[in-house]
Write an enzyme that holds these catalytic residues in place. Structure first.
Site, mmCIF file in Angstrom:
data_model
loop_
_atom_site.group_PDB
_atom_site.id
_atom_site.type_symbol
_atom_site.label_atom_id
_atom_site.label_comp_id
_atom_site.label_asym_id
_atom_site.label_seq_id
_atom_site.Cartn_x
_atom_site.Cartn_y
_atom_site.Cartn_z
ATOM 1 N N GLU A 482 0.830 -1.202 0.000
ATOM 2 C CA GLU A 482 0.000 0.000 0.000
ATOM 3 C C GLU A 482 0.864 1.252 0.000
ATOM 4 O OE1 GLU A 482 -2.801 2.279 3.323
ATOM 5 O OE2 GLU A 482 -2.108 0.228 3.655
ATOM 6 N N ASP A 555 -1.046 -1.512 5.720
ATOM 7 C CA ASP A 555 -0.932 -0.919 7.053
ATOM 8 C C ASP A 555 -1.930 -1.545 8.021
ATOM 9 O OD1 ASP A 555 0.979 0.739 6.035
ATOM 10 O OD2 ASP A 555 -0.332 2.486 5.822
ATOM 11 N N ASP A 557 -4.221 -0.406 9.856
ATOM 12 C CA ASP A 557 -5.245 0.566 10.204
ATOM 13 C C ASP A 557 -6.472 0.316 9.344
ATOM 14 O OD1 ASP A 557 -4.507 1.467 7.701
ATOM 15 O OD2 ASP A 557 -3.691 3.387 8.378
ATOM 16 N N ASP A 559 -7.742 1.942 6.732
ATOM 17 C CA ASP A 559 -7.495 2.010 5.290
ATOM 18 C C ASP A 559 -6.763 0.768 4.793
ATOM 19 O OD1 ASP A 559 -8.771 4.390 4.894
ATOM 20 O OD2 ASP A 559 -6.969 5.620 5.099
#
Length: 691
Positions: A482, A555, A557, A559
């Protein structure tokens, strides 16, 4: 000194009774991992289902007990307990201790059976630390106990009973299985299938365990008084669906789009379900289409018989672009298809083209392909036959040659009749199929354009592909990363010999909401397809796959989780073979870095972080929470997440295609309500919450 080259009669071992099962368990249940463990329950339940198919059983209960054992109770005829002349033992003992013994070979006893070889319950007995069998018949309650497949008592009359049926309780042998921790959801999904496939049967499921940490603490065989208390199940109809002191509620409310409702209830506190579907596979299709936009309110349904084979079909078209056609033979999920699937598909395509031609719905007259007419289709094909023959690597492909013609003929008659009687539904279905044809032709042109590219062009990529130097694809890995920041760290930290990096800029297209022709205009998707080199869909050829490990590294998180789900959705919908062949993995980067003095430690969960602080002492410890991979320098990313010697990878598998389809539809589809409900139901299972 022993002559190791000697080979005579003394080298030949004869494994008596169930010894062969304990010696080579995978030959009988497929594996000794979690899948094999759950197979034990299916074998016992299948016996009860066969009683139901014969018309003698209405109710089945499956319970995971507090000690980790499983109990299956039915109200069938009860396994016979009289003496079997050949072995001079009770029929109950014969069934539980001798392979290939049972009533399945007598067609007057069981005309249709899911148990293929009569090995089921005896194999369960062989692979259990202990097993208790109770039989209610002839006004008596009988009991016999076993340990590791060997009788520890004779058949004893322990009471009276005004009911009939069989109870099997067993504790899996932890020296045989990699895990003896049953997953309630896996068992629930299979038993739900059985309840749908056998309309009218009532199956109760319950998990009495309270904490996952307790599951591995197994108790010894229960005392008889405890067993009596747990297994006193008269099935007198006094407990109605959902009647558990107000704790039960419907699993899914009526969907605004599909009009679907679920016919089972559950208790959030007790993990207890009642599965009862009078509509059978009609309700199965509605259940699968919950949350999806539908083209017609009621599923198409017909049941027909020919030459001793029963064919039951239920199907409904949705606004989705994916086809979900599931086939079953004698209740066995034939995940590899077979002759019944071939017969269904050929009949559907032929009837559709005949209708289109007859009613002038297509101008050029070129007709629809099977892929066109199946777009958006959800269907259940259930056949019940006398002598099923299974083939394929996992024995889940129906091989009876005569079934193809039978299903083809009956489906052709059923669909032709339905379309003639329901012209509005027919037109809606075929207009969608004609749009699918146009999209397929556009997608074909896009794929051909992609194939003609001899090398990856920078202009088509969200970032540069940093390829590896190794030419043997079996040794190569592709990291899907990402963003440019993480991509930069990954490119610098990787081993260039066998690790390639493909960064994505932003989120790839949600293919759940678009056809393939639109997806093939998306740069990230084109880059991914081209990089992998194996094509997609029915044309996928894994022999051409350029990397045998495809690792999603995002990641930790919200997103990152969204991007990961988008990629997995694409793989599941258009590169299913990539997943089923075991090529897809998810990287596990650390969540925390702990530093005390010059020492550094990494933690991959909140629990690990807290435990480490307890271990090294809280004083002087600094904790860094990684929000993104880009926060790590190349050396840290290599040592924690990319080094094969130290990293942790999660392999993506498809345990249950039906469940996987539902989850992707819920998470990535248009309907908000099922997604909200899913989040509410699974909120407590979240491990890492990004706030």
């Amino acid at each position: 000194m022993t002559d190791k080259t000697k080979y005579d009669a003394s080298n030949i071992q004869v494994l008596e009774g169930l010894e062969a099962v304990r010696k080579r368990p995978s030959m009988y249940i497929g594996s000794t991992d979690s899948r094999g463990l759950h197979h034990l329950v299916y074998e016992v339940v299948d016996n009860s289902i066969d009683e139901a198919l014969a018309g003698y059983c209405q109710n089945i209960q499956m319970t995971i007990n507090e000690d980790g054992s499983v109990t299956v109770v039915d109200d069938g005829r009860g396994i016979p307990v009289d003496i079997q002349p050949k072995y001079n033992k009770s029929a109950l003992e014969v069934v539980l201790t001798i392979l290939h013994a049972g009533g399945k070979f007598d067609k007057d006893t069981y005309k249709v059976s899911g148990g293929l070889h009569g090995v089921g319950v005896s194999v369960v007995n062989a692979l259990s630390e202990w097993l208790i069998a109770e039989v209610r018949r002839d006004g008596k309650l009988y009991r016999q106990t076993f340990a590791y497949g060997i009788p520890t008592s004779g058949v004893e009359t322990v009471g009276e009973s005004s009911h009939t049926g069989t109870t099997i309780q067993f504790m899996p042998d932890k020296t045989i299985f990699e895990t003896v921790d049953f997953r309630y959801e896996i068992l629930l999904n299979r038993l739900r299938e059985l309840a749908f496939l056998n309309k009218g049967i009532r199956i109760e499921t319950e998990d009495k365990r309270t904490k996952s940490e307790d599951f591995e603490e197994l108790s010894p065989m229960p005392e008889e008084s405890e067993l009596d208390a747990d297994l006193d199940l008269p099935f007198d109809g006094s407990e109605d669906e959902g009647d558990d002191d107000g704790e039960s509620e419907k699993v899914s409310k009526k969907s605004k789009k599909s009009g679907t409702h679920s016919s089972h209830s559950y208790s959030l506190k007790e993990r207890k379900h009642i599965l009862h579907y009078e509509g059978g596979i009609i309700e199965f299709v509605k259940y699968l289409n919950a949350g999806k936009g539908i083209l017609h309110d009621n599923p198409i349904y017909f049941e027909k018989q020919k030459d001793g084979t029963d064919v039951e079909i239920s199907m409904q078209y949705t606004e989705n672009f994916n086809a979900n056609v599931y086939s079953f033979a004698n209740n066995i999920n034939t995940t590899e298809g077979g002759t019944h699937m071939v017969g269904f598909k050929s009949a559907l395509t032929r009837v559709a083209n005949d209708y289109i031609k007859k009613n002038g719905l297509e101008k050029d007259g070129s007709g629809l392909s099977g892929e066109d007419i199946r777009e958006g289709l959800t269907a259940i094909i259930s056949v019940k036959l006398l002598e099923p023959q299974f083939e394929g690597q996992t024995k889940t492909k129906l091989g009876n040659s005569e079934v193809k013609g039978i299903v083809d003929s009956l489906v052709s008659d059923g669909l032709s009749e339905y379309f003639e009687e329901n012209p509005k539904v027919a037109v809606a279905i075929f207009e969608k199929a004609l749009l699918a044809k146009k999209a397929r032709e556009a997608a074909k042109k896009a794929r051909e354009l992609t194939r003609r590219k001899n090398a990856l062009e920078v202009s088509t990529l969200p970032g540069k592909l940093a390829d590896c130097s190794e030419k043997d694809s079996r040794l190569c890995e592709l990291y899907l990363v990402e963003g440019d920041s993480a991509g930069g760290s990954a490119k610098q930290g990787r081993n260039r010999a066998f690790q390639a990096i493909l960064p994505f800029r932003g989120k790839i297209l949600n293919v759940e909401k678009t056809r393939m022709d639109k997806a093939l205009k998306n740069n990230e998707i084109i880059s991914l397809i081209t990089a992998l080199g194996a094509g997609l869909g029915d044309e996928m050829d894994l022999e051409k796959l350029r990397y045998h490990k495809v690792i999603i590294m995002t990641d930790a998180d919200v997103d990152g989780a969204h991007i990961r789900t988008l990629i997995l959705t694409f793989f599941f919908r258009y590169m299913t073979d990539l997943v089923t062949a075991g090529h897809v993995y998810i990287a596990q980067p650390p969540l925390y870095k702990l530093k005390k003095g010059k020492a550094e430690y990494y933690a991959y969960s909140d629990k690990q972080m807290k435990n480490k602080i307890e271990e090294i002492g809280e004083k002087g410890v600094t904790v860094q929470r990684y929000k993104g991979l880009g926060e790590m320098n190349p050396e840290q990313l290599w040592s924690t997440t990319m080094n094969p010697e130290t990293r942790t990878l999660l392999q993506v598998t498809i345990e249950d295609a039906i469940v996987a389809d539902q989850i992707f539809s819920i998470l990535m589809g248009d309907d908000v309500f099922p997604r909200k409900q899913f989040i509410q139901e699974h909120a407590k299972e979240v491990v890492n919450l990004d706030i």
